[in-house]
Design a protein around this motif. Structure first.
Motif, PDB file in Angstrom:
ATOM      1  N   LEU A 113       0.828  -1.199   0.000  1.00 22.18           N
ATOM      2  CA  LEU A 113       0.000   0.000   0.000  1.00 22.18           C
ATOM      3  C   LEU A 113       0.870   1.260   0.000  1.00 22.18           C
ATOM      4  CD1 LEU A 113      -2.766   1.430   0.307  1.00 22.18           C
ATOM      5  CD2 LEU A 113      -2.503   1.181   2.784  1.00 22.18           C
ATOM      6  N   ALA A 114       1.938   1.240   0.772  1.00 20.74           N
ATOM      7  CA  ALA A 114       2.799   2.422   0.860  1.00 20.74           C
ATOM      8  C   ALA A 114       3.541   2.691  -0.446  1.00 20.74           C
ATOM      9  CB  ALA A 114       3.792   2.258   2.009  1.00 20.74           C
ATOM     10  N   TRP A 115       4.224   1.660  -0.986  1.00 23.71           N
ATOM     11  CA  TRP A 115       5.136   1.887  -2.097  1.00 23.71           C
ATOM     12  C   TRP A 115       4.439   1.853  -3.450  1.00 23.71           C
ATOM     13  CZ3 TRP A 115       9.499   3.936  -0.751  1.00 23.71           C
ATOM     14  CH2 TRP A 115      10.021   3.662   0.501  1.00 23.71           C
ATOM     15  N   VAL A 116       3.357   1.105  -3.569  1.00 22.57           N
ATOM     16  CA  VAL A 116       2.674   0.992  -4.867  1.00 22.57           C
ATOM     17  C   VAL A 116       1.608   2.070  -5.029  1.00 22.57           C
ATOM     18  CG1 VAL A 116       1.248  -0.522  -6.309  1.00 22.57           C
ATOM     19  CG2 VAL A 116       3.143  -1.475  -5.002  1.00 22.57           C
ATOM     20  N   TRP A 117       1.014   2.514  -3.935  1.00 23.25           N
ATOM     21  CA  TRP A 117      -0.097   3.467  -4.038  1.00 23.25           C
ATOM     22  C   TRP A 117       0.214   4.833  -3.429  1.00 23.25           C
ATOM     23  CZ3 TRP A 117      -3.949   2.396  -7.225  1.00 23.25           C
ATOM     24  CH2 TRP A 117      -4.206   1.067  -7.534  1.00 23.25           C
ATOM     25  N   LEU A 118       0.579   4.877  -2.174  1.00 22.30           N
ATOM     26  CA  LEU A 118       0.691   6.171  -1.498  1.00 22.30           C
ATOM     27  C   LEU A 118       1.833   7.028  -2.040  1.00 22.30           C
ATOM     28  CD1 LEU A 118      -0.094   5.407   2.247  1.00 22.30           C
ATOM     29  CD2 LEU A 118      -1.638   5.925   0.360  1.00 22.30           C
ATOM     30  N   VAL A 119       3.003   6.444  -2.260  1.00 26.60           N
ATOM     31  CA  VAL A 119       4.131   7.227  -2.769  1.00 26.60           C
ATOM     32  C   VAL A 119       3.838   7.798  -4.161  1.00 26.60           C
ATOM     33  CG1 VAL A 119       6.544   7.126  -3.500  1.00 26.60           C
ATOM     34  CG2 VAL A 119       5.857   6.082  -1.343  1.00 26.60           C
ATOM     35  N   PRO A 120       3.335   7.008  -5.127  1.00 24.43           N
ATOM     36  CA  PRO A 120       2.993   7.603  -6.433  1.00 24.43           C
ATOM     37  C   PRO A 120       1.921   8.689  -6.337  1.00 24.43           C
ATOM     38  CG  PRO A 120       3.156   5.228  -6.626  1.00 24.43           C
ATOM     39  CD  PRO A 120       3.213   5.530  -5.170  1.00 24.43           C
ATOM     40  N   ILE A 121       0.891   8.465  -5.497  1.00 26.39           N
ATOM     41  CA  ILE A 121      -0.160   9.483  -5.354  1.00 26.39           C
ATOM     42  C   ILE A 121       0.418  10.762  -4.760  1.00 26.39           C
ATOM     43  CG2 ILE A 121      -2.303  10.069  -4.147  1.00 26.39           C
ATOM     44  CD1 ILE A 121      -3.102   7.128  -4.367  1.00 26.39           C
ATOM     45  N   ALA A 122       1.297  10.626  -3.772  1.00 25.88           N
ATOM     46  CA  ALA A 122       1.915  11.799  -3.159  1.00 25.88           C
ATOM     47  C   ALA A 122       2.793  12.545  -4.161  1.00 25.88           C
ATOM     48  CB  ALA A 122       2.733  11.372  -1.948  1.00 25.88           C
ATOM     49  N   LEU A 123       3.543  11.809  -4.971  1.00 24.78           N
ATOM     50  CA  LEU A 123       4.368  12.456  -6.004  1.00 24.78           C
ATOM     51  C   LEU A 123       3.495  13.166  -7.032  1.00 24.78           C
ATOM     52  CD1 LEU A 123       7.090   9.699  -6.590  1.00 24.78           C
ATOM     53  CD2 LEU A 123       7.468  12.000  -5.670  1.00 24.78           C
ATOM     54  N   LEU A 124       2.387  12.540  -7.423  1.00 25.89           N
ATOM     55  CA  LEU A 124       1.465  13.170  -8.373  1.00 25.89           C
ATOM     56  C   LEU A 124       0.860  14.431  -7.778  1.00 25.89           C
ATOM     57  CD1 LEU A 124      -0.014  13.062 -11.075  1.00 25.89           C
ATOM     58  CD2 LEU A 124      -1.754  11.624  -9.981  1.00 25.89           C
ATOM     59  N   GLN A 125       0.480  14.367  -6.497  1.00 23.62           N
ATOM     60  CA  GLN A 125      -0.074  15.547  -5.833  1.00 23.62           C
ATOM     61  C   GLN A 125       0.946  16.685  -5.797  1.00 23.62           C
ATOM     62  OE1 GLN A 125      -3.347  16.250  -3.809  1.00 23.62           O
ATOM     63  NE2 GLN A 125      -2.323  18.016  -4.708  1.00 23.62           N
ATOM     64  N   LEU A 126       2.198  16.364  -5.528  1.00 21.15           N
ATOM     65  CA  LEU A 126       3.246  17.375  -5.505  1.00 21.15           C
ATOM     66  C   LEU A 126       3.443  17.999  -6.888  1.00 21.15           C
ATOM     67  CD1 LEU A 126       5.436  18.794  -3.836  1.00 21.15           C
ATOM     68  CD2 LEU A 126       6.979  16.894  -4.396  1.00 21.15           C
ATOM     69  N   ALA A 127       3.394  17.168  -7.937  1.00 23.61           N
ATOM     70  CA  ALA A 127       3.547  17.684  -9.299  1.00 23.61           C
ATOM     71  C   ALA A 127       2.371  18.575  -9.687  1.00 23.61           C
ATOM     72  CB  ALA A 127       3.671  16.513 -10.280  1.00 23.61           C
ATOM     73  N   VAL A 128       1.152  18.151  -9.352  1.00 24.19           N
ATOM     74  CA  VAL A 128      -0.035  18.956  -9.667  1.00 24.19           C
ATOM     75  C   VAL A 128       0.016  20.300  -8.946  1.00 24.19           C
ATOM     76  CG1 VAL A 128      -2.538  19.100  -9.357  1.00 24.19           C
ATOM     77  CG2 VAL A 128      -1.505  16.981 -10.190  1.00 24.19           C
ATOM     78  N   THR A 129       0.448  20.270  -7.683  1.00 27.95           N
ATOM     79  CA  THR A 129       0.563  21.516  -6.923  1.00 27.95           C
ATOM     80  C   THR A 129       1.599  22.438  -7.544  1.00 27.95           C
ATOM     81  OG1 THR A 129      -0.069  20.380  -4.878  1.00 27.95           O
ATOM     82  CG2 THR A 129       1.066  22.489  -4.659  1.00 27.95           C
ATOM     83  N   ALA A 130       2.739  21.888  -7.949  1.00 25.67           N
ATOM     84  CA  ALA A 130       3.784  22.704  -8.569  1.00 25.67           C
ATOM     85  C   ALA A 130       3.281  23.360  -9.847  1.00 25.67           C
ATOM     86  CB  ALA A 130       5.015  21.845  -8.857  1.00 25.67           C
ATOM     87  N   VAL A 131       2.573  22.594 -10.684  1.00 25.19           N
ATOM     88  CA  VAL A 131       2.024  23.163 -11.918  1.00 25.19           C
ATOM     89  C   VAL A 131       0.982  24.230 -11.589  1.00 25.19           C
ATOM     90  CG1 VAL A 131       0.637  22.643 -13.958  1.00 25.19           C
ATOM     91  CG2 VAL A 131       2.458  21.082 -13.273  1.00 25.19           C
ATOM     92  N   GLY A 132       0.143  23.980 -10.604  1.00 26.73           N
ATOM     93  CA  GLY A 132      -0.874  24.963 -10.223  1.00 26.73           C
ATOM     94  C   GLY A 132      -0.264  26.247  -9.722  1.00 26.73           C
ATOM     95  N   VAL A 133       0.782  26.155  -8.916  1.00 23.42           N
ATOM     96  CA  VAL A 133       1.443  27.346  -8.387  1.00 23.42           C
ATOM     97  C   VAL A 133       2.065  28.162  -9.522  1.00 23.42           C
ATOM     98  CG1 VAL A 133       3.370  28.136  -6.978  1.00 23.42           C
ATOM     99  CG2 VAL A 133       1.843  26.393  -6.096  1.00 23.42           C
ATOM    100  N   VAL A 134       2.710  27.477 -10.475  1.00 26.50           N
ATOM    101  CA  VAL A 134       3.327  28.179 -11.607  1.00 26.50           C
ATOM    102  C   VAL A 134       2.260  28.861 -12.450  1.00 26.50           C
ATOM    103  CG1 VAL A 134       4.602  27.856 -13.759  1.00 26.50           C
ATOM    104  CG2 VAL A 134       5.346  26.682 -11.675  1.00 26.50           C
ATOM    105  N   MET A 135       1.129  28.185 -12.691  1.00 25.77           N
ATOM    106  CA  MET A 135       0.069  28.770 -13.515  1.00 25.77           C
ATOM    107  C   MET A 135      -0.558  29.986 -12.841  1.00 25.77           C
ATOM    108  SD  MET A 135      -1.817  25.381 -15.060  1.00 25.77           S
ATOM    109  CE  MET A 135      -3.037  26.392 -15.915  1.00 25.77           C
ATOM    110  N   MET A 136      -0.728  29.921 -11.516  1.00 25.46           N
ATOM    111  CA  MET A 136      -1.340  31.043 -10.804  1.00 25.46           C
ATOM    112  C   MET A 136      -0.429  32.263 -10.772  1.00 25.46           C
ATOM    113  SD  MET A 136      -3.487  29.410  -7.624  1.00 25.46           S
ATOM    114  CE  MET A 136      -2.148  28.436  -6.974  1.00 25.46           C
ATOM    115  N   ARG A 137       0.861  32.052 -10.896  1.00 26.77           N
ATOM    116  CA  ARG A 137       1.779  33.176 -10.949  1.00 26.77           C
ATOM    117  C   ARG A 137       1.788  33.836 -12.329  1.00 26.77           C
ATOM    118  NH1 ARG A 137       7.056  30.721  -7.688  1.00 26.77           N
ATOM    119  NH2 ARG A 137       6.090  30.685  -5.628  1.00 26.77           N
TER     120      ARG A 137
END
Length: 321
Positions: free
Chosen positions: A297-321
């Motif tokens: 659960l940790a390595w197959v699901w949670l880590v990829p979801i967390a990385l995706l969330q971090l990437a989406v946030t980074a793109v959102g922050v750049v777009m809002m600027r």
């Protein structure tokens, strides 16, 4: 430092200590009542009369009366210090989490980093308890706890990094001030990952493999009795308080709400209480996972979801600027 400055420091320390002594006990009492209602347990509803209000007092008296036993082959110093090592990080973390902009034990610029670092130290108490007990079941439980920390610390840190990136600050006060209701949607996957990882860090059901009574008796705490065992229980409930408050501050807006200027601290506590009740509800409702299921659960699901969330946030922050 002036006399007024010293007085403020003392008052903050006393307030944090009072909260540390009261809030975990309230969570413990809530767990007794929630489990009693959900599972039809009669015992916790009778102590003291009305709704079993004295159940927590009865438990305390029971622990005080029990003999403090140290195994003959135990590492005595490590065995005795382990409960304190597990308990103190929760006290430090509680001092860093703000209930409102002005109600906080210690104002630190990068408080979210310090809280995460302190939470990770608590596992050392569990490792000390497992090693020092000279018991194979205790050692197995300690190794399981260490494996959980390694697995679930990473997705938790990634999710917190996502929130900090969205807010543009590492301060918990700054994160809450930057919070807006649409974060409930934007950071929702991260909130789910944080909650699941928090359950695993707390070794709560369904991630209570380190203390699985049907497999390894009670893991690192098998040889503990009396007040030392009670301190480990207190550390568990204090951990629930810390995780619930941290979740409320990071994802639920902390003190945001009507009359937040005067009642902000109350909103933070109420939101944390809701999260704590959900943690208790999971214990009552979910079966324990296997060790391999936990790692998957940790390595197959949670880590990829967390990385995706971090990437989406980074793109959102750049777009809002």
């Amino acid at each position: 430092m002036s006399d007024l400055g010293w007085l403020e420091v003392v008052l903050r320390a006393v307030a944090v200590l009072a909260g540390f002594l009261v809030l975990p006990l309230l969570v413990g009492q809530t767990e007794h009542k929630v489990m009693a209602h959900m599972q039809g347990r009669l015992g916790p509803m009778y102590a003291g009369g009305f709704h079993g209000w004295a159940q927590l007092v009865a438990d305390g008296v029971k622990f005080v009366q029990k003999e403090d036993v140290v195994p003959a082959r135990a590492d005595r110093w490590a065995f005795r210090l382990a409960p304190g090592v597990a308990l103190v990080p929760c006290l430090i973390a509680l001092a860093l989490i703000p209930l409102s902009p002005n109600v906080v034990g210690a104002k630190v610029d990068a408080s979210v980093l310090l809280v995460l670092a302190v939470i990770g130290v608590g596992i050392i108490g569990t490792l000390m308890a497992g090693w020092a007990s000279a018991n194979k079941y205790s050692l197995l439980g300690a190794m399981r706890a260490a494996a959980q920390l390694v697995s679930y610390e990473l997705p938790m840190v990634l999710v917190v990094a996502s929130v900090a990136l969205a807010a543009g600050t590492l301060s918990l006060i700054g994160i809450t001030q930057a919070w807006t209701p649409w974060w409930l949607l934007w950071q929702l996957p991260g909130a789910v990952v944080f909650f699941v990882a928090g359950l695993a860090e707390l070794q709560r059901t369904p991630f209570d493999m380190p203390v699985a009574d049907s497999e390894i008796v009670f893991g690192p705490y098998t040889e503990y009795t009396g007040l030392r065992f009670a301190f480990f229980l207190l550390a568990e409930y204090a951990g629930i308080v810390v995780m619930s408050l941290l979740f409320a501050v990071l994802f639920l807006g902390g003190w945001s709400g009507p009359w937040s200027g005067t009642l902000g601290w109350l909103w933070t506590l109420l939101k944390a209480l809701v999260v704590a009740v959900v943690v208790i509800w999971f214990r009552v409702s979910w079966p324990r996972l296997r060790e391999d299921q936990l790692q998957r659960l940790a390595w197959v699901w949670l880590v990829p979801i967390a990385l995706l969330q971090l990437a989406v946030t980074a793109v959102g922050v750049v777009m809002m600027r």
